[in-house]
Design a protein around this motif. Structure first.
Motif, PDB file in Angstrom:
ATOM      1  N   ASP A 157       0.446  -0.934   9.736  1.00 39.88           N
ATOM      2  CA  ASP A 157       1.443  -0.377   9.203  1.00 39.88           C
ATOM      3  C   ASP A 157       0.645   1.276   9.289  1.00 39.88           C
ATOM      4  O   ASP A 157       0.481   2.188   8.421  1.00 39.88           O
ATOM      5  CB  ASP A 157       1.425  -0.259   8.054  1.00 39.88           C
ATOM      6  CG  ASP A 157       0.806  -0.758   6.925  1.00 39.88           C
ATOM      7  OD1 ASP A 157       0.083  -0.544   7.290  1.00 39.88           O
ATOM      8  OD2 ASP A 157       1.009  -0.728   6.099  1.00 39.88           O
ATOM      9  N   ALA A 158      -0.173   1.537  10.157  1.00 40.80           N
ATOM     10  CA  ALA A 158      -1.282   2.364  10.644  1.00 40.80           C
ATOM     11  C   ALA A 158       0.029   4.000  10.432  1.00 40.80           C
ATOM     12  O   ALA A 158      -1.278   4.769   9.419  1.00 40.80           O
ATOM     13  CB  ALA A 158      -1.691   2.723  11.714  1.00 40.80           C
ATOM     14  N   ARG A 167      -3.291  -5.357   9.005  1.00 37.50           N
ATOM     15  CA  ARG A 167      -2.012  -4.905   8.680  1.00 37.50           C
ATOM     16  C   ARG A 167      -1.426  -4.272  10.239  1.00 37.50           C
ATOM     17  O   ARG A 167      -2.459  -3.935  11.052  1.00 37.50           O
ATOM     18  CB  ARG A 167      -1.786  -4.492   7.225  1.00 37.50           C
ATOM     19  CG  ARG A 167      -2.287  -4.846   6.403  1.00 37.50           C
ATOM     20  CD  ARG A 167      -1.777  -3.709   5.057  1.00 37.50           C
ATOM     21  NE  ARG A 167      -0.996  -3.171   4.992  1.00 37.50           N
ATOM     22  CZ  ARG A 167      -0.371  -3.298   4.643  1.00 37.50           C
ATOM     23  NH1 ARG A 167      -0.197  -4.461   3.413  1.00 37.50           N
ATOM     24  NH2 ARG A 167       0.987  -2.933   4.529  1.00 37.50           N
ATOM     25  N   LEU A 210      -3.041   8.557   3.697  1.00 34.45           N
ATOM     26  CA  LEU A 210      -4.088   9.312   3.944  1.00 34.45           C
ATOM     27  C   LEU A 210      -3.842  11.661   3.674  1.00 34.45           C
ATOM     28  O   LEU A 210      -4.622  11.704   2.683  1.00 34.45           O
ATOM     29  CB  LEU A 210      -4.943   9.039   5.138  1.00 34.45           C
ATOM     30  CG  LEU A 210      -6.107   9.970   4.733  1.00 34.45           C
ATOM     31  CD1 LEU A 210      -7.448   9.045   4.030  1.00 34.45           C
ATOM     32  CD2 LEU A 210      -7.077   9.169   6.915  1.00 34.45           C
ATOM     33  N   LEU A 216      -7.230   2.917  -0.304  1.00 32.48           N
ATOM     34  CA  LEU A 216      -6.912   3.572   1.809  1.00 32.48           C
ATOM     35  C   LEU A 216      -8.452   2.492   1.692  1.00 32.48           C
ATOM     36  O   LEU A 216      -7.849   2.753   3.634  1.00 32.48           O
ATOM     37  CB  LEU A 216      -7.391   4.290   1.440  1.00 32.48           C
ATOM     38  CG  LEU A 216      -6.033   5.674   1.183  1.00 32.48           C
ATOM     39  CD1 LEU A 216      -6.674   6.901   0.972  1.00 32.48           C
ATOM     40  CD2 LEU A 216      -4.659   5.371   2.342  1.00 32.48           C
ATOM     41  N   TRP A 255      -7.042  -1.021   3.307  1.00 31.14           N
ATOM     42  CA  TRP A 255      -5.936  -0.600   4.235  1.00 31.14           C
ATOM     43  C   TRP A 255      -6.606  -0.726   5.373  1.00 31.14           C
ATOM     44  O   TRP A 255      -5.908  -0.898   6.223  1.00 31.14           O
ATOM     45  CB  TRP A 255      -4.749   0.034   3.228  1.00 31.14           C
ATOM     46  CG  TRP A 255      -3.888   0.396   4.146  1.00 31.14           C
ATOM     47  CD1 TRP A 255      -3.241  -0.647   4.851  1.00 31.14           C
ATOM     48  CD2 TRP A 255      -2.505   1.301   3.942  1.00 31.14           C
ATOM     49  NE1 TRP A 255      -1.730  -0.224   5.298  1.00 31.14           N
ATOM     50  CE2 TRP A 255      -1.858   0.982   5.080  1.00 31.14           C
ATOM     51  CE3 TRP A 255      -2.512   2.676   2.369  1.00 31.14           C
ATOM     52  CZ2 TRP A 255      -0.491   1.868   4.594  1.00 31.14           C
ATOM     53  CZ3 TRP A 255      -1.105   3.024   3.004  1.00 31.14           C
ATOM     54  CH2 TRP A 255      -0.767   2.686   3.967  1.00 31.14           C
ATOM     55  N   ARG A 256      -7.251   0.529   5.119  1.00 26.28           N
ATOM     56  CA  ARG A 256      -8.123   0.434   6.408  1.00 26.28           C
ATOM     57  C   ARG A 256      -9.188  -0.341   7.145  1.00 26.28           C
ATOM     58  O   ARG A 256      -8.667  -0.501   8.426  1.00 26.28           O
ATOM     59  CB  ARG A 256      -9.101   1.932   6.310  1.00 26.28           C
ATOM     60  CG  ARG A 256      -9.956   2.093   7.938  1.00 26.28           C
ATOM     61  CD  ARG A 256     -10.773   3.257   7.757  1.00 26.28           C
ATOM     62  NE  ARG A 256     -11.600   4.047   8.897  1.00 26.28           N
ATOM     63  CZ  ARG A 256     -12.602   3.351   9.164  1.00 26.28           C
ATOM     64  NH1 ARG A 256     -13.147   1.598   8.639  1.00 26.28           N
ATOM     65  NH2 ARG A 256     -12.834   3.227  10.945  1.00 26.28           N
ATOM     66  N   PHE A 293       0.846  -1.188   0.311  1.00 26.93           N
ATOM     67  CA  PHE A 293      -0.042  -0.626   0.090  1.00 26.93           C
ATOM     68  C   PHE A 293       0.140   1.437   0.141  1.00 26.93           C
ATOM     69  O   PHE A 293       0.558   2.218  -0.481  1.00 26.93           O
ATOM     70  CB  PHE A 293      -1.094   0.310   1.206  1.00 26.93           C
ATOM     71  CG  PHE A 293      -2.212  -1.267   1.303  1.00 26.93           C
ATOM     72  CD1 PHE A 293      -3.239  -0.549   0.213  1.00 26.93           C
ATOM     73  CD2 PHE A 293      -2.103  -2.273   1.384  1.00 26.93           C
ATOM     74  CE1 PHE A 293      -4.525  -2.025   0.169  1.00 26.93           C
ATOM     75  CE2 PHE A 293      -3.140  -3.240   1.708  1.00 26.93           C
ATOM     76  CZ  PHE A 293      -4.029  -2.875   0.381  1.00 26.93           C
ATOM     77  N   LEU A 296      -6.469  -3.086   9.043  1.00 24.19           N
ATOM     78  CA  LEU A 296      -6.098  -2.829   9.733  1.00 24.19           C
ATOM     79  C   LEU A 296      -6.821  -2.425  10.964  1.00 24.19           C
ATOM     80  O   LEU A 296      -6.403  -3.027  11.821  1.00 24.19           O
ATOM     81  CB  LEU A 296      -5.122  -0.925   9.518  1.00 24.19           C
ATOM     82  CG  LEU A 296      -4.409  -0.583   9.438  1.00 24.19           C
ATOM     83  CD1 LEU A 296      -4.282   1.329   9.036  1.00 24.19           C
ATOM     84  CD2 LEU A 296      -3.405  -1.257   9.504  1.00 24.19           C
ATOM     85  N   TYR A 318      -0.388   4.616   6.737  1.00 26.13           N
ATOM     86  CA  TYR A 318      -1.892   4.369   6.435  1.00 26.13           C
ATOM     87  C   TYR A 318      -2.065   6.016   6.414  1.00 26.13           C
ATOM     88  O   TYR A 318      -2.704   6.705   5.508  1.00 26.13           O
ATOM     89  CB  TYR A 318      -2.527   3.898   7.024  1.00 26.13           C
ATOM     90  CG  TYR A 318      -3.941   4.179   6.579  1.00 26.13           C
ATOM     91  CD1 TYR A 318      -4.957   3.803   5.703  1.00 26.13           C
ATOM     92  CD2 TYR A 318      -4.691   5.153   7.536  1.00 26.13           C
ATOM     93  CE1 TYR A 318      -6.570   4.281   5.438  1.00 26.13           C
ATOM     94  CE2 TYR A 318      -6.136   5.834   7.580  1.00 26.13           C
ATOM     95  CZ  TYR A 318      -7.148   4.567   6.478  1.00 26.13           C
ATOM     96  OH  TYR A 318      -8.256   5.526   6.340  1.00 26.13           O
ATOM     97  N   ARG A 319      -2.099   6.575   7.853  1.00 28.63           N
ATOM     98  CA  ARG A 319      -2.142   7.766   7.635  1.00 28.63           C
ATOM     99  C   ARG A 319      -1.313   8.817   7.337  1.00 28.63           C
ATOM    100  O   ARG A 319      -2.084  10.006   6.485  1.00 28.63           O
ATOM    101  CB  ARG A 319      -1.673   8.694   9.442  1.00 28.63           C
ATOM    102  CG  ARG A 319      -2.996   7.969   9.743  1.00 28.63           C
ATOM    103  CD  ARG A 319      -2.678   8.280  11.936  1.00 28.63           C
ATOM    104  NE  ARG A 319      -3.362   7.524  12.881  1.00 28.63           N
ATOM    105  CZ  ARG A 319      -2.958   6.274  13.435  1.00 28.63           C
ATOM    106  NH1 ARG A 319      -1.510   5.976  13.206  1.00 28.63           N
ATOM    107  NH2 ARG A 319      -3.255   5.508  14.292  1.00 28.63           N
TER     108      ARG A 319
END
Length: 99
Positions: free
Chosen positions: A59-60, A57, A67, A45, A48-49, A5, A52, A63-64
């Motif tokens: 890898d927050a 996953r 985003l 996204l 991915w969310r 991602f 999470l 991700y942030r």
């Protein structure tokens, strides 16, 4: 097979969106290309969310960051034009001010 991602969001910025619309030489006119690209990113996204939230996953932070990159790119793309307002890039505060 795991999706990388963070790699999907590498280089996402308003300049990339403008290049999608106008092409690398600045002569294109594909007004839908930036929106279509951002919609694809939003779908990634969302996936991915969900991963999470279900714990597959972890890898927050990445991700942030992704985003935030999409938000910033769309904000800049949507409100930047020749002769328009002088907007800061990015809108985030420098780290020393934000702390």
């Amino acid at each position: 097979m795991s999706i990388d991602f963070p790699a999907l969001f590498a280089g996402v910025d308003s300049d990339a969106l403008f290049e999608l619309e106008y092409g690398p030489d600045g002569t294109g006119t594909d007004c839908d290309a930036p929106r279509d690209y951002v919609e694809q990113l939003l779908a990634h996204l969302a996936d991915w969310r969900a991963r999470l939230l279900d714990g597959t996953r972890t890898d927050a932070d990445a991700y942030r960051a992704a985003l935030d990159a999409v938000r910033e790119a769309w904000l800049q793309y949507s409100f930047r034009w020749v002769g328009g307002p002088d907007l800061p890039y990015p809108f985030d505060l420098p780290q020393e001010v934000a702390s």
